[in-house]
Motif scaffolding. Structure first.
Motif, short mmCIF file in Angstrom:
data_model
loop_
_atom_site.label_atom_id
_atom_site.label_comp_id
_atom_site.label_asym_id
_atom_site.label_seq_id
_atom_site.Cartn_x
_atom_site.Cartn_y
_atom_site.Cartn_z
N SER A 48 0.72 -1.12 -0.05
CA SER A 48 0.07 0.12 -0.10
C SER A 48 0.94 1.32 0.11
CB SER A 48 -1.04 0.05 1.21
OG SER A 48 -1.97 -0.97 1.13
N GLY A 49 2.03 1.13 -0.50
CA GLY A 49 2.86 2.36 -0.74
C GLY A 49 2.57 2.96 -2.12
N GLU A 50 3.62 3.91 -2.29
CA GLU A 50 3.53 4.86 -3.42
C GLU A 50 5.01 5.20 -3.93
OE1 GLU A 50 1.22 8.41 -2.69
OE2 GLU A 50 -0.47 7.41 -2.22
N VAL A 51 5.00 5.53 -5.54
CA VAL A 51 6.06 5.70 -6.05
C VAL A 51 5.80 6.88 -6.89
CG1 VAL A 51 7.59 4.88 -7.65
CG2 VAL A 51 6.94 3.18 -6.22
N GLU A 52 6.59 7.94 -6.75
CA GLU A 52 6.38 9.13 -7.58
C GLU A 52 7.58 9.49 -8.19
OE1 GLU A 52 5.00 12.26 -5.09
OE2 GLU A 52 3.31 11.40 -4.46
N VAL A 53 7.61 9.80 -9.42
CA VAL A 53 8.63 10.06 -10.36
C VAL A 53 8.62 11.66 -10.95
CG1 VAL A 53 10.03 9.23 -12.45
CG2 VAL A 53 8.99 7.66 -11.00
N GLU A 54 9.40 12.39 -10.75
CA GLU A 54 9.62 13.90 -11.15
C GLU A 54 10.64 13.92 -12.22
OE1 GLU A 54 9.16 16.46 -8.18
OE2 GLU A 54 7.33 15.98 -7.41
N SER A 55 10.66 14.18 -13.47
CA SER A 55 11.44 14.25 -14.29
C SER A 55 11.15 15.11 -15.56
CB SER A 55 12.21 13.05 -14.82
OG SER A 55 13.28 13.06 -15.49
N ALA A 56 12.02 15.66 -16.27
CA ALA A 56 12.01 16.31 -17.33
C ALA A 56 13.22 16.10 -18.18
CB ALA A 56 11.41 17.86 -17.44
N PRO A 57 13.35 16.25 -19.33
CA PRO A 57 14.43 16.43 -20.40
C PRO A 57 15.38 17.46 -19.83
CG PRO A 57 12.49 15.76 -21.61
CD PRO A 57 12.06 15.92 -20.46
N GLY A 58 16.40 17.09 -19.43
CA GLY A 58 17.38 18.14 -19.06
C GLY A 58 17.59 18.59 -17.81
N ARG A 59 16.67 17.95 -16.97
CA ARG A 59 16.48 18.63 -15.66
C ARG A 59 16.59 17.58 -14.74
NH1 ARG A 59 11.33 22.79 -16.11
NH2 ARG A 59 12.29 24.17 -17.53
N GLY A 60 16.99 16.43 -14.69
CA GLY A 60 17.27 15.24 -13.85
C GLY A 60 16.25 14.72 -13.57
N THR A 61 16.37 13.85 -12.51
CA THR A 61 15.18 12.77 -12.31
C THR A 61 15.10 12.72 -10.56
OG1 THR A 61 15.23 11.62 -14.20
CG2 THR A 61 14.18 10.68 -12.45
N ALA A 62 13.82 12.65 -10.07
CA ALA A 62 13.64 12.45 -8.58
C ALA A 62 12.88 11.22 -8.52
CB ALA A 62 12.90 13.81 -7.84
N VAL A 63 13.06 10.14 -7.92
CA VAL A 63 12.09 9.38 -7.50
C VAL A 63 11.84 9.30 -5.86
CG1 VAL A 63 12.01 6.72 -7.70
CG2 VAL A 63 13.03 8.13 -9.50
#
Length: 407
Positions: free
Chosen positions: A376-391
């Motif tokens: 019952s957890g969650e995974v969120e991914v924030e990213s954009a080309p050229g701006r890195g990634t946050a998981v």
């Protein structure tokens, strides 16, 4: 119990007053024995009347108007007759003031007080006193007003006590309901965890079956094919060596896949250490292997969690770092493990090339979401080309069985 004791005490007041008045009447009476016997008989009748109507039926006073109206009228009549026979029974007449509030419900008690006031005015001893009736009127009115005021105060106090008793009872019932809900929630949480564990076991079996089919089984089939081909070209040593080399490569790949699948069941670093230490070793080794300086930060109070929670977080960080190494081309990577009251969150950030999350459908992220979703957890991914990634991976902070927080 205290309220019932007070009710019994008020119900016994006329009997006590009647007994005292009778003792005074018998001790100080110069009447003939026959007249005295009539007085005592009337006193006994009054006691029986009160005992039957009030003491034997404690649910009638202040509730049943009809029987209590009959009772109070009879009490006034008997009190008037007794006070006419001896002045000591004027005490019983005075006792009728509080008995109006003890016996009669609601506003009818004030009618009883007024009737008692009329009885005081109609007392034969008051009428025979010097001055006649009218000098007694102010005293009778004062008695009625005072009795009504005291009765109103008593009724107000009883109403307040009743409201507080009802509020306390409602609070106790609410606390009992909350306690039952807490027990039910605890049981449901245990059932959900057991269901999640069963689902996780089934999902893990399915995953292992798919991996074995896609890797080991295919590798073995390839090895068998190469060995059979080698038998067909046994007369050509060069062709045999080539087939055996291919079969050897397939065997090594299959062995690697088997070891990886076995490691997925329980990460080796977690078998002998806690999650923060295992992540520290993972991040350090990953940095040495890929030449990217990683940073690990632990926030909150680290504590021992359920093995499935720690495995899920460890695998999520491992998968995210693997993606960074394969795709991000990052120069800096930051891993943060945050212990909160009800959640544990792992954040993996890099300054790499980034990507469009809606277009990413790789097996790694899908497997991560499936594994985290089983808890019952969650995974969120924030990213954009050229701006890195946050998981960001968050799962419930389910404690290990029999363990508390660490210092």
């Amino acid at each position: 119990m205290r309220v019932r004791d007070w009710d019994r005490a008020w119900h016994a007041v006329p009997l006590a007053v009647l007994a005292v008045a009778t003792v005074l009447a018998v001790a100080g009476s110069a009447a003939p024995p026959s007249a005295l016997a009539v007085t005592v008989a009337l006193a006994v009748a009054t006691a029986l009347w009160h005992g039957w109507m009030v003491m034997a039926h404690p649910h009638w006073p202040e509730r049943a108007l009809a029987p209590m109206a009959v009772y109070f009228a009879g009490l006034l009549a008997l009190s008037w007759v007794l006070s006419a026979r001896h002045p000591a029974y004027a005490l019983l007449v005075v006792a009728c003031f509080p008995m109006a509030f003890v016996a009669l419900p609601g506003r009818y008690a004030y009618l009883g007080v007024a009737a008692t006031g009329l009885l005081v005015l109609g007392d034969p001893f008051a009428l025979s006193a010097s001055g006649g009736l009218w000098p007694k009127v102010p005293a009778a009115l004062a008695s009625v007003v005072l009795a009504a005021f005291i009765g109103w105060i008593v009724r107000a106090m009883e109403a307040e006590v009743g409201r507080r008793r009802a509020a306390n009872q409602a609070l106790e019932e609410a606390n009992a309901r909350l306690a039952r809900l807490g027990e039910e929630n605890a049981a449901l949480q245990g059932e959900l965890l057991a269901a999640a564990r069963r689902t996780g076991v089934a999902g893990e079996r399915g995953r292992l079956a798919r991996e074995i089919h896609d890797t080991v089984a295919q590798g073995l089939a390839g090895i068998v094919t190469q060995l059979e081909a080698a038998e067909e070209v046994a007369s050509d040593p060069e062709a045999v060596r080539r087939r055996l080399a291919i079969a050897r490569g397939l065997a090594r790949e299959s062995l690697t896949e088997v070891r990886r699948s076995l490691d997925d069941l329980r990460p080796g670093p977690l078998a002998a250490s806690r999650l923060p230490d295992a992540l520290a070793a993972l991040v350090s080794g990953w940095g040495e292997t890929h030449g990217v300086p990683p940073t690990l930060t632990i926030t909150g109070t680290a504590r021992l969690l359920h093995p499935e929670v720690e495995v899920t977080l460890f695998r999520a960080v491992q998968e995210a770092l693997s993606n960074v190494a394969r795709h991000a081309r990052a120069r800096k990577t930051v891993v943060t493990l945050s212990y909160m009251e009800e959640l544990v969150v792992a954040d993996i950030r890099d300054d790499g090339v980034g990507f469009t999350p809606s277009e990413a459908d790789g097996f790694g992220l899908t497997a991560m979401r499936q594994r985290v979703g089983r808890l019952s957890g969650e995974v969120e991914v924030e990213s954009a080309p050229g701006r890195g990634t946050a998981v960001s991976v968050s799962v419930p902070a389910i404690p290990a069985a029999g363990e508390g927080e660490s210092p």
